[in-house]
Design a protein around this motif. Structure first.
Motif, PDB file in Angstrom:
ATOM      1  N   ILE A 153      55.010   0.632  21.645  1.00 15.79           N
ATOM      2  CA  ILE A 153      53.825   0.231  22.404  1.00 15.79           C
ATOM      3  C   ILE A 153      52.597   0.990  21.916  1.00 15.79           C
ATOM      4  CG2 ILE A 153      52.779   0.274  24.706  1.00 15.79           C
ATOM      5  CD1 ILE A 153      55.427  -0.318  25.908  1.00 15.79           C
ATOM      6  N   SER A 154      52.798   2.234  21.479  1.00  9.78           N
ATOM      7  CA  SER A 154      51.661   3.054  21.038  1.00  9.78           C
ATOM      8  C   SER A 154      51.035   2.552  19.739  1.00  9.78           C
ATOM      9  CB  SER A 154      52.121   4.507  20.848  1.00  9.78           C
ATOM     10  OG  SER A 154      53.144   4.585  19.870  1.00  9.78           O
ATOM     11  N   ASP A 155      51.721   1.631  19.035  1.00  7.23           N
ATOM     12  CA  ASP A 155      51.161   1.095  17.802  1.00  7.23           C
ATOM     13  C   ASP A 155      50.042   0.080  18.059  1.00  7.23           C
ATOM     14  OD1 ASP A 155      52.797   2.548  16.046  1.00  7.23           O
ATOM     15  OD2 ASP A 155      54.456   1.144  16.360  1.00  7.23           O
ATOM     16  N   GLN A 156      49.822  -0.245  19.315  1.00  5.48           N
ATOM     17  CA  GLN A 156      48.724  -1.115  19.737  1.00  5.48           C
ATOM     18  C   GLN A 156      48.758  -2.487  19.064  1.00  5.48           C
ATOM     19  OE1 GLN A 156      45.130   1.121  19.052  1.00  5.48           O
ATOM     20  NE2 GLN A 156      45.499   2.502  20.765  1.00  5.48           N
ATOM     21  N   ILE A 157      49.936  -3.068  19.024  1.00  5.36           N
ATOM     22  CA  ILE A 157      50.041  -4.438  18.522  1.00  5.36           C
ATOM     23  C   ILE A 157      50.054  -5.433  19.681  1.00  5.36           C
ATOM     24  CG2 ILE A 157      51.347  -3.689  16.500  1.00  5.36           C
ATOM     25  CD1 ILE A 157      53.815  -5.046  17.920  1.00  5.36           C
ATOM     26  N   CYS A 158      50.180  -4.927  20.934  1.00  9.78           N
ATOM     27  CA  CYS A 158      50.264  -5.796  22.106  1.00  9.78           C
ATOM     28  C   CYS A 158      48.868  -6.110  22.647  1.00  9.78           C
ATOM     29  CB  CYS A 158      51.098  -5.143  23.206  1.00  9.78           C
ATOM     30  SG  CYS A 158      52.847  -4.908  22.768  1.00  9.78           S
ATOM     31  N   THR A 159      48.637  -7.371  22.929  1.00  9.29           N
ATOM     32  CA  THR A 159      47.368  -7.773  23.539  1.00  9.29           C
ATOM     33  C   THR A 159      47.434  -7.715  25.070  1.00  9.29           C
ATOM     34  OG1 THR A 159      48.029 -10.108  23.536  1.00  9.29           O
ATOM     35  CG2 THR A 159      46.852  -9.283  21.593  1.00  9.29           C
ATOM     36  N   SER A 160      48.639  -7.529  25.617  1.00  7.01           N
ATOM     37  CA  SER A 160      48.853  -7.406  27.072  1.00  7.01           C
ATOM     38  C   SER A 160      48.159  -8.525  27.850  1.00  7.01           C
ATOM     39  CB  SER A 160      48.348  -6.042  27.567  1.00  7.01           C
ATOM     40  OG  SER A 160      48.939  -4.987  26.853  1.00  7.01           O
ATOM     41  N   PRO A 161      48.588  -9.762  27.664  1.00 10.59           N
ATOM     42  CA  PRO A 161      47.904 -10.887  28.340  1.00 10.59           C
ATOM     43  C   PRO A 161      47.988 -10.840  29.860  1.00 10.59           C
ATOM     44  CG  PRO A 161      49.965 -11.608  27.334  1.00 10.59           C
ATOM     45  CD  PRO A 161      49.716 -10.220  26.843  1.00 10.59           C
TER      46      PRO A 161
END
Length: 216
Positions: free
Chosen positions: A95-103
């Motif tokens: 999660i820390s790699d910041q690939i999630c846009t968290s819709p």
């Protein structure tokens, strides 16, 4: 990679009502009806609800600890994450790699890593199995001295809360909130805490005084 369900079959608030509030109401009403004297009524009501709340509260705390410790992704985690376009499919990310846009928001993204064990299952079985044990004990359905007519019918009726707990647990797989193992794990925890909390305050179900709290 299952879709995120915005409508749950059993919401958190419904879980609290079904696993704790309704058993408390049933126990309170029957305690005032079954016990012989006013003191016995209040004593039975207090001890019975204490055992219920102890089991449900304790298993809830342990479940939350295990969820954070294990950190298993939920079946709908990819949908919660919403990975950015072009994210490689053969690379391991965190999660820390910041690939999630968290819709659905950061709250649901973080919660997506708390699949094991199922909190709905553990709370449901802790409260509803306790209720079944309590009803069996109060009506002495396993006691040989019980001469209650249609004992088998009563035994089936008092086991209905367990079926409700099973439905709550299985609904979590239908909503893609948990894997089947998570439900089994949570259900097992709930059953253990229900049994331990019940027999902490009451005798074995075959005892002639199984309907009376233990005198310490």
């Amino acid at each position: 990679m299952h879709p995120f369900a915005t409508q749950e079959r059993v919401t958190d608030n419904q879980l609290y009502i079904l696993s704790t509030l309704i058993p408390m109401i049933v126990i309170s009403i029957l305690s005032l009806y079954l016990a012989p004297t006013n003191f016995d009524k209040l004593h039975l009501l207090q001890v019975s609800n204490l055992g219920l709340l102890f089991g449900v509260s304790a298993v809830s705390v342990l479940t939350d600890i295990l969820k954070c410790w294990i950190g298993n992704p939920r079946p709908d985690f990819i949908d919660r994450c919403g990975p950015k376009e072009g994210t490689p499919l053969n690379v391991l990310f965190s999660i820390s790699d910041q690939i999630c846009t968290s819709p659905y928001g950061a709250k649901y993204l973080s919660d997506g890593m708390k699949s094991t064990p199922s909190g709905h299952s553990s709370m449901a079985f802790a409260g509803l199995v306790y209720l079944s044990l309590w009803l069996i004990g109060q009506f002495k359905l396993i006691n040989r001295q019980n001469e209650l007519d249609n004992k088998l019918v009563f035994l089936i009726i008092v086991c209905l809360p367990i079926l409700l707990a099973s439905y709550i647990g299985l609904s979590r797989t239908q909503d893609y909130r948990h894997h089947f193992f998570d439900v089994c794990f949570g259900s097992g925890l709930g059953i253990v805490f229900a049994v331990v909390s019940y027999f902490k305050y009451f005798r074995t179900l075959s005892d002639s005084k199984c309907n009376e709290p233990i005198d310490y």
